[in-house]
Design an enzyme around this catalytic site. Sequence first.
Site, PDB file in Angstrom:
ATOM      1  N   ASP A  63     -20.815  10.693  16.663  1.00 11.24           N
ATOM      2  CA  ASP A  63     -21.112   9.337  17.115  1.00 11.24           C
ATOM      3  C   ASP A  63     -22.014   8.636  16.097  1.00 11.24           C
ATOM      4  O   ASP A  63     -23.204   8.957  16.002  1.00 11.24           O
ATOM      5  CB  ASP A  63     -21.825   9.361  18.471  1.00 11.24           C
ATOM      6  CG  ASP A  63     -20.870   9.269  19.649  1.00 11.24           C
ATOM      7  OD1 ASP A  63     -19.669   9.014  19.412  1.00 11.24           O
ATOM      8  OD2 ASP A  63     -21.318   9.449  20.793  1.00 11.24           O
ATOM      9  N   TYR A  70      -8.000  11.835  15.818  1.00  8.77           N
ATOM     10  CA  TYR A  70      -7.545  10.545  16.326  1.00  8.77           C
ATOM     11  C   TYR A  70      -7.524   9.506  15.204  1.00  8.77           C
ATOM     12  O   TYR A  70      -6.495   8.870  14.929  1.00  8.77           O
ATOM     13  CB  TYR A  70      -8.441  10.083  17.478  1.00  8.77           C
ATOM     14  CG  TYR A  70      -8.226   8.650  17.879  1.00  8.77           C
ATOM     15  CD1 TYR A  70      -6.959   8.200  18.250  1.00  8.77           C
ATOM     16  CD2 TYR A  70      -9.282   7.730  17.872  1.00  8.77           C
ATOM     17  CE1 TYR A  70      -6.749   6.869  18.612  1.00  8.77           C
ATOM     18  CE2 TYR A  70      -9.074   6.402  18.238  1.00  8.77           C
ATOM     19  CZ  TYR A  70      -7.808   5.983  18.607  1.00  8.77           C
ATOM     20  OH  TYR A  70      -7.602   4.671  18.958  1.00  8.77           O
TER      21      TYR A  70
END
Length: 328
Positions: free
Chosen positions: A284, A140
């Site tokens: 993350d 992404y």
Amino acid sequence: MNILVTGGAGYIGSHTVRALVNKKHRVVVLDNLSKGHPAAVKEIELVRGDTSDRQLLKRLLTGCNIEAVMHFAASSLVGESVRLPSDYYRNNVVNGLTLLDAAVEAGVRYFVFSSTAAVYGEPIEVPITENHPATPLNPYGATKLALEGAMRWYGEAYGLRYTSLRYFNAAGADPAGDIGEDHEPETHLIPLVMKAALGLIPQLEIFGDDYPTPDGTCVRDYIHVNDLADAHILALEAMAGGAGSNIYNLGNGNGYSVLEVIETAKAVTGSSIPVKYAARRAGDPAVLVAGSERIKDELGWRPAFPGLREIIETAWRWHSNHPGGYEK
């Protein structure tokens, strides 16, 4: 100005469309409605179609005398991008190039691009400024960065002026309460917290409680969707006034942990929010906070919703009045 907004029926796109209309621009929305909602752009010219359709793009750009493009249409789920990189490169890069080619051919002058803080990857310093190395950790972010690179070279070769806006965590809803966030599946923290407060999901899953943060949960920078919309208009106005191409971060510059978001939401909603702890998600980072001084200094951008509580209040107004989203 005549403006084509791709992905304009989506979450950030629809709020930007409203802001553009309020500024008296003529807006045409192009959306394939895979994620967008016609109800989010009522009374706006909506064309159902895809950025892969070169002939449709040509007809719209020339037939509507389009002077500027705001490009929101994209695939945007980090985990999905890791599983399906081909889909992300095709939609975000190949279709993005198709749109750029059509824009250049039609003589479009300005291009405003919806980018992401995911281009930075794991931060080496916080707050993250535009000078931070861009080393994305997932397709992404990589595909957004790839199109940014293309825009640079298109600008040099063809004279297309562009602004790329790298968002941090978009949140909230228009204070009117009639448009807001409605994704399927929903992956963003604040709408999931709202769903838990409404009893629409049994509990909120928290991924990781052992990060090197004050309470062990991830810290993120939340920016109101209307503040994002305002930044798009400022970027367009700056280019129309003679400014060159540029890249800007968009965030409030304040970090809030997952638990702080939950506690604030409890205060706003008056509801309990059951939680369940789970393992960390791969990729993350512990802390992501924006350095947005460049756009403040150069374009005079000032967030109208700088605090977490006021952002959550607008989200609650939308979700509590539309628990099933737009069309359910």
